[in-house]
Scaffold this motif. Structure first.
Motif, mmCIF file in Angstrom:
data_model
loop_
_atom_site.group_PDB
_atom_site.id
_atom_site.type_symbol
_atom_site.label_atom_id
_atom_site.label_comp_id
_atom_site.label_asym_id
_atom_site.label_seq_id
_atom_site.Cartn_x
_atom_site.Cartn_y
_atom_site.Cartn_z
ATOM 1 N N GLY A 237 0.956 -1.277 -0.110
ATOM 2 C CA GLY A 237 -0.034 0.189 -0.064
ATOM 3 C C GLY A 237 0.921 1.437 0.044
ATOM 4 N N GLY B 40 -2.475 6.560 1.989
ATOM 5 C CA GLY B 40 -3.355 6.224 3.188
ATOM 6 C C GLY B 40 -3.174 7.464 4.275
ATOM 7 N N GLU B 41 -4.071 7.289 5.224
ATOM 8 C CA GLU B 41 -4.132 8.313 6.515
ATOM 9 C C GLU B 41 -4.337 9.665 5.868
ATOM 10 O OE1 GLU B 41 -0.571 7.548 8.924
ATOM 11 O OE2 GLU B 41 -1.372 5.650 9.571
ATOM 12 N N ALA C 81 -7.967 0.701 -5.053
ATOM 13 C CA ALA C 81 -8.482 1.461 -4.102
ATOM 14 C C ALA C 81 -9.669 1.067 -3.547
ATOM 15 C CB ALA C 81 -8.404 2.904 -4.635
ATOM 16 N N ASP C 82 -9.612 0.996 -2.048
ATOM 17 C CA ASP C 82 -11.079 0.527 -1.388
ATOM 18 C C ASP C 82 -11.347 -0.888 -1.736
ATOM 19 O OD1 ASP C 82 -11.238 2.555 0.131
ATOM 20 O OD2 ASP C 82 -12.413 3.830 -0.993
ATOM 21 N N CYS D 123 -6.132 8.562 -5.502
ATOM 22 C CA CYS D 123 -6.626 8.214 -4.008
ATOM 23 C C CYS D 123 -6.616 9.224 -3.126
ATOM 24 C CB CYS D 123 -5.834 7.051 -3.659
ATOM 25 S SG CYS D 123 -5.975 5.502 -4.591
ATOM 26 N N GLY E 109 -6.547 8.748 3.373
ATOM 27 C CA GLY E 109 -7.465 7.700 3.864
ATOM 28 C C GLY E 109 -7.482 6.283 3.049
ATOM 29 N N VAL E 110 -7.173 6.567 1.706
ATOM 30 C CA VAL E 110 -7.545 5.343 0.822
ATOM 31 C C VAL E 110 -6.026 5.017 0.346
ATOM 32 C CG1 VAL E 110 -8.412 4.506 -1.392
ATOM 33 C CG2 VAL E 110 -9.782 6.219 0.056
ATOM 34 N N THR E 111 -5.743 3.805 0.523
ATOM 35 C CA THR E 111 -4.702 3.301 0.025
ATOM 36 C C THR E 111 -4.478 2.720 -1.230
ATOM 37 O OG1 THR E 111 -4.042 2.630 2.540
ATOM 38 C CG2 THR E 111 -2.777 1.308 0.885
#
Length: 261
Positions: free
Chosen positions: A75, A78-79, A96-97, A111, A114-116
């Protein structure tokens, strides 16, 4: 003169470079001289880190070659980190998701924070080359970004500021949930910006085709396919397309936010 063009070992001529690095101002980084960087999570990949905060950018750009079986399955992002990938050549599957996005040349995936993002080469044993971006998202109340995927072949080409020989493509929505955008700007031979721009936005630009002459901080310099340019805020900038094919580049731009004081 570098791993990307398979010219390594003893030089056949004197050591020289077109690289120009002026931290917190601008940089021109040609393909010659690029080195591989080891990045956790990237397997069987050649990764070169381009713009970073060490150069003066608020984002990070990369050029990545995915070899047979290569990718990032752990990944990326994210975050609070938003990410973007564009396929220069080849074929990959980005996700993604938990949703897969098959991407070929000209395909891309954004992305939000928060989306890896995950990446896998699916080019039948041949390498795929990517332009990769990440940035810390600047949130504002009441707005959120979302996953975006498409191919530039399906996007509208807009006459840039009314000029019919310069075309602009917007890869992301013009929506306040997005604090940045990615564009492709294409010049027919002989076309140019209408004026030398000076603005608060910063850019990271990878030249996708052709040749040009670029003005950075009132210094004109030749550029060509494969070159990378960083432009900090307020750097005077403009370009001419030259040669026999369209001069085009993909670039990022921060937008849709006020400035802290």
């Amino acid at each position: 003169m570098g791993y990307l063009n398979n010219q390594t070992g003893y030089p056949q001529d004197i050591l020289a470079s077109r690289s120009i690095i002026k931290r917190d101002n601008y940089a021109l980084i040609p393909t010659d001289g690029l080195v591989r960087n080891i990045i956790p999570g990237f397997e069987n990949c050649d990764v070169t880190i381009l713009s970073t905060p060490k150069l003066g950018a608020t984002f990070v750009d990369y050029v990545v070659t995915l070899h047979d079986g290569g990718g990032n399955r752990e990944g990326f992002g994210g975050e609070e980190i938003e990410t973007f990938v564009y396929v220069i050549e080849g074929k990959i599957t980005a996700s993604a998701d938990s949703k897969d996005y098959p991407l070929t040349s000209g395909g891309y995936l954004f992305c939000p924070a928060g989306v890896t993002m995950r990446l896998e080469n699916t080019n039948g044993g041949k390498p795929s080359q990517l332009f990769l971006y990440k940035r810390r998202y600047q949130r504002i109340k009441g707005y959120e970004a979302h996953v975006v995927s498409d191919n530039v072949s399906r996007l509208e080409k807009i006459d840039y500021e009314g000029m019919t020989d310069v075309a602009l493509q917007d890869l992301l929505p013009k929506d306040l949930g997005f604090d940045m955008n990615i564009h492709i700007l294409s010049f027919k031979p002989g076309a140019s910006h209408g004026y030398i721009e000076t603005h608060v936005q910063e850019h990271g630009a990878l030249i996708l085709s052709g040749q040009g002459v670029y003005n950075l901080d009132n210094e004109w310099m030749p550029v060509k396919k494969g070159d990378y340019i960083f432009m900090a805020a307020y750097v005077p900038q403009a370009a001419y397309g030259v040669g026999h094919e369209a001069f085009s580049y993909i670039y990022s731009k921060d937008c849709n936010r006020d400035v802290d004081c």
